[in-house]
Scaffold this motif. Structure first.
Motif, PDB file in Angstrom:
ATOM      1  N   ALA A  43      32.142  52.403  68.379  1.00 38.33           N
ATOM      2  CA  ALA A  43      31.245  53.410  67.795  1.00 38.33           C
ATOM      3  C   ALA A  43      29.818  53.224  68.281  1.00 38.33           C
ATOM      4  O   ALA A  43      29.126  54.207  68.585  1.00 38.33           O
ATOM      5  CB  ALA A  43      31.303  53.343  66.271  1.00 38.33           C
ATOM      6  N   ALA A  44      29.352  51.986  68.364  1.00 39.56           N
ATOM      7  CA  ALA A  44      27.980  51.741  68.820  1.00 39.56           C
ATOM      8  C   ALA A  44      27.774  52.276  70.231  1.00 39.56           C
ATOM      9  O   ALA A  44      26.718  52.854  70.540  1.00 39.56           O
ATOM     10  CB  ALA A  44      27.669  50.250  68.759  1.00 39.56           C
ATOM     11  N   ARG A  45      28.767  52.088  71.097  1.00 40.55           N
ATOM     12  CA  ARG A  45      28.653  52.614  72.463  1.00 40.55           C
ATOM     13  C   ARG A  45      28.605  54.134  72.460  1.00 40.55           C
ATOM     14  O   ARG A  45      27.783  54.748  73.161  1.00 40.55           O
ATOM     15  CB  ARG A  45      29.825  52.117  73.315  1.00 40.55           C
ATOM     16  CG  ARG A  45      29.818  50.615  73.583  1.00 40.55           C
ATOM     17  CD  ARG A  45      30.844  50.232  74.630  1.00 40.55           C
ATOM     18  NE  ARG A  45      32.214  50.473  74.196  1.00 40.55           N
ATOM     19  CZ  ARG A  45      32.971  49.577  73.577  1.00 40.55           C
ATOM     20  NH1 ARG A  45      32.482  48.374  73.290  1.00 40.55           N
ATOM     21  NH2 ARG A  45      34.225  49.870  73.243  1.00 40.55           N
ATOM     22  N   VAL A  46      29.484  54.750  71.670  1.00 37.19           N
ATOM     23  CA  VAL A  46      29.529  56.216  71.600  1.00 37.19           C
ATOM     24  C   VAL A  46      28.240  56.774  71.004  1.00 37.19           C
ATOM     25  O   VAL A  46      27.667  57.744  71.509  1.00 37.19           O
ATOM     26  CB  VAL A  46      30.754  56.670  70.778  1.00 37.19           C
ATOM     27  CG1 VAL A  46      30.715  58.172  70.526  1.00 37.19           C
ATOM     28  CG2 VAL A  46      32.043  56.299  71.496  1.00 37.19           C
ATOM     29  N   PHE A  47      27.763  56.146  69.923  1.00 37.00           N
ATOM     30  CA  PHE A  47      26.543  56.615  69.268  1.00 37.00           C
ATOM     31  C   PHE A  47      25.339  56.486  70.212  1.00 37.00           C
ATOM     32  O   PHE A  47      24.511  57.392  70.303  1.00 37.00           O
ATOM     33  CB  PHE A  47      26.287  55.815  67.990  1.00 37.00           C
ATOM     34  CG  PHE A  47      27.325  55.981  66.916  1.00 37.00           C
ATOM     35  CD1 PHE A  47      28.215  57.050  66.911  1.00 37.00           C
ATOM     36  CD2 PHE A  47      27.431  55.042  65.885  1.00 37.00           C
ATOM     37  CE1 PHE A  47      29.170  57.197  65.918  1.00 37.00           C
ATOM     38  CE2 PHE A  47      28.385  55.176  64.886  1.00 37.00           C
ATOM     39  CZ  PHE A  47      29.256  56.250  64.903  1.00 37.00           C
ATOM     40  N   ALA A  48      25.238  55.351  70.899  1.00 41.75           N
ATOM     41  CA  ALA A  48      24.106  55.143  71.812  1.00 41.75           C
ATOM     42  C   ALA A  48      24.132  56.148  72.945  1.00 41.75           C
ATOM     43  O   ALA A  48      23.092  56.700  73.333  1.00 41.75           O
ATOM     44  CB  ALA A  48      24.133  53.719  72.357  1.00 41.75           C
ATOM     45  N   ALA A  49      25.329  56.422  73.490  1.00 42.68           N
ATOM     46  CA  ALA A  49      25.446  57.377  74.592  1.00 42.68           C
ATOM     47  C   ALA A  49      25.022  58.779  74.163  1.00 42.68           C
ATOM     48  O   ALA A  49      24.517  59.563  74.978  1.00 42.68           O
ATOM     49  CB  ALA A  49      26.879  57.395  75.114  1.00 42.68           C
ATOM     50  N   ALA A  50      25.202  59.075  72.869  1.00 45.71           N
ATOM     51  CA  ALA A  50      24.821  60.392  72.341  1.00 45.71           C
ATOM     52  C   ALA A  50      23.360  60.444  71.908  1.00 45.71           C
ATOM     53  O   ALA A  50      22.882  61.491  71.458  1.00 45.71           O
ATOM     54  CB  ALA A  50      25.719  60.750  71.156  1.00 45.71           C
ATOM     55  N   GLY A  51      22.644  59.327  72.030  1.00 52.46           N
ATOM     56  CA  GLY A  51      21.244  59.289  71.644  1.00 52.46           C
ATOM     57  C   GLY A  51      21.005  59.147  70.156  1.00 52.46           C
ATOM     58  O   GLY A  51      19.898  59.416  69.670  1.00 52.46           O
ATOM     59  N   ALA A  52      22.014  58.698  69.406  1.00 56.53           N
ATOM     60  CA  ALA A  52      21.859  58.529  67.960  1.00 56.53           C
ATOM     61  C   ALA A  52      20.876  57.409  67.646  1.00 56.53           C
ATOM     62  O   ALA A  52      20.805  56.408  68.361  1.00 56.53           O
ATOM     63  CB  ALA A  52      23.211  58.231  67.319  1.00 56.53           C
ATOM     64  N   GLN A  53      20.137  57.588  66.567  1.00 51.01           N
ATOM     65  CA  GLN A  53      19.211  56.561  66.107  1.00 51.01           C
ATOM     66  C   GLN A  53      19.551  56.072  64.699  1.00 51.01           C
ATOM     67  O   GLN A  53      19.316  54.910  64.376  1.00 51.01           O
ATOM     68  CB  GLN A  53      17.775  57.103  66.127  1.00 51.01           C
ATOM     69  CG  GLN A  53      17.295  57.469  67.516  1.00 51.01           C
ATOM     70  CD  GLN A  53      15.860  57.988  67.512  1.00 51.01           C
ATOM     71  OE1 GLN A  53      15.151  57.890  66.509  1.00 51.01           O
ATOM     72  NE2 GLN A  53      15.436  58.542  68.633  1.00 51.01           N
ATOM     73  N   GLU A  54      20.103  56.952  63.865  1.00 44.89           N
ATOM     74  CA  GLU A  54      20.412  56.597  62.479  1.00 44.89           C
ATOM     75  C   GLU A  54      21.906  56.719  62.229  1.00 44.89           C
ATOM     76  O   GLU A  54      22.510  57.749  62.534  1.00 44.89           O
ATOM     77  CB  GLU A  54      19.658  57.510  61.511  1.00 44.89           C
ATOM     78  CG  GLU A  54      19.794  57.088  60.051  1.00 44.89           C
ATOM     79  CD  GLU A  54      18.863  57.875  59.149  1.00 44.89           C
ATOM     80  OE1 GLU A  54      18.042  57.246  58.470  1.00 44.89           O
ATOM     81  OE2 GLU A  54      18.965  59.117  59.136  1.00 44.89           O
ATOM     82  N   VAL A  55      22.505  55.661  61.694  1.00 46.89           N
ATOM     83  CA  VAL A  55      23.937  55.612  61.425  1.00 46.89           C
ATOM     84  C   VAL A  55      24.175  55.472  59.925  1.00 46.89           C
ATOM     85  O   VAL A  55      23.571  54.613  59.271  1.00 46.89           O
ATOM     86  CB  VAL A  55      24.595  54.428  62.158  1.00 46.89           C
ATOM     87  CG1 VAL A  55      26.068  54.301  61.772  1.00 46.89           C
ATOM     88  CG2 VAL A  55      24.453  54.579  63.667  1.00 46.89           C
ATOM     89  N   LEU A  56      25.045  56.300  59.397  1.00 51.84           N
ATOM     90  CA  LEU A  56      25.525  56.159  58.028  1.00 51.84           C
ATOM     91  C   LEU A  56      26.894  55.504  58.087  1.00 51.84           C
ATOM     92  O   LEU A  56      27.808  56.030  58.726  1.00 51.84           O
ATOM     93  CB  LEU A  56      25.625  57.531  57.362  1.00 51.84           C
ATOM     94  CG  LEU A  56      26.400  57.616  56.035  1.00 51.84           C
ATOM     95  CD1 LEU A  56      25.759  56.761  54.958  1.00 51.84           C
ATOM     96  CD2 LEU A  56      26.527  59.077  55.578  1.00 51.84           C
ATOM     97  N   GLU A  57      27.023  54.335  57.444  1.00 51.07           N
ATOM     98  CA  GLU A  57      28.341  53.718  57.338  1.00 51.07           C
ATOM     99  C   GLU A  57      28.864  53.891  55.926  1.00 51.07           C
ATOM    100  O   GLU A  57      28.223  53.480  54.953  1.00 51.07           O
ATOM    101  CB  GLU A  57      28.330  52.233  57.695  1.00 51.07           C
ATOM    102  CG  GLU A  57      29.758  51.685  57.635  1.00 51.07           C
ATOM    103  CD  GLU A  57      29.917  50.211  57.914  1.00 51.07           C
ATOM    104  OE1 GLU A  57      31.063  49.733  57.829  1.00 51.07           O
ATOM    105  OE2 GLU A  57      28.903  49.535  58.196  1.00 51.07           O
TER     106      GLU A  57
END
Length: 232
Positions: A43-57
């Motif tokens: 997930a971290a790789r996918v989120f970073a590739a999409a430019g995400a900055q804030e994650v809700l777990e």
């Protein structure tokens, strides 16, 4: 059995599961260890590739994955229905100088998420959707995830499925929910994954194993449409 008694049984099961997790976290602090799960790494790789900055777990527990996301540079909202687990998460975050990157919220996902529309870049949930939730509650939760995600946002979740060795074992509660060793699990058929992806872009359904049994799971990656007016 009447519909009212069905509802009462579901509420009793939910309360019992909350107490069970509270007791489990209290008895076994840090029970899942400090290393992040493999789905969190993905997930971290996918989120970073999409430019995400804030994650809700959702279902963050004592925080091994939430803290990993924070170490990877994300701002993290960590939600769980166990105050004990979140207390452990906050203590570890403070000890590792990550407290400024992690916010916690005690929340039962049977209720609407306490976050504004389109307010987070990404959502992660490792085995949260396959807790003791009814199919109706799971659909409502995924709709809430879609609501709080920004357009183009990513949702990565994992669930145990009906190919798991514990499916059909233990105490049956109906709706593919089976309780074994005190833990109630909603085992997913593939049709449920596909139904939950309606209105999303389903990028991947990846099968994997975890643990000594082993548990059989799917890792699902799906994206909200990039424009808010895209038909669903």
């Amino acid at each position: 059995m009447t519909h009212g008694s069905d509802d009462g049984e579901a509420l009793d099961l939910a309360a019992a599961q909350r107490e069970h997790w509270q007791r489990t976290y209290g008895t076994h602090p840090g029970m899942y260890g400090e290393q992040p799960s493999d789905p969190a790494r993905h997930a971290a790789r996918v989120f970073a590739a999409a430019g995400a900055q804030e994650v809700l777990e959702l279902g963050a527990g004592h925080g091994r994955d939430a803290l990993f996301f924070a170490r990877e540079g994300f701002t993290v909202l960590a939600a769980d229905f166990s105050p004990t687990g979140l207390e452990q998460l906050r203590a570890t975050a403070a000890a590792r100088q990550l407290a400024d990157r992690v916010t916690t919220a005690v929340h039962d996902v049977r209720r609407p998420l306490p976050f504004p529309d389109a307010s987070v870049d990404a959502v992660f949930a490792h085995m949260l959707l396959c807790m003791a939730l009814s199919t109706e509650e799971i659909h409502a939760l995924v709709a809430e995830v879609r609501r709080v995600l920004r357009p183009g946002g990513t949702f990565v979740y994992t669930v145990r499925h009906t190919g798991d060795a514990h499916y059909g074992a233990g105490t049956g509660h109906g709706d593919d929910i089976w309780e074994h060793g005190g833990f109630a699990v909603h085992y997913f058929p593939r049709a449920l994954v596909d139904a939950l992806a309606k209105g999303w872009h389903l990028a991947e359904v990846h099968p994997f194993d975890e643990g000594d049994l082993p548990r059989r799971l799917w890792r699902v990656t799906q994206h909200r449409a990039a424009t808010p007016n895209t038909p669903t």
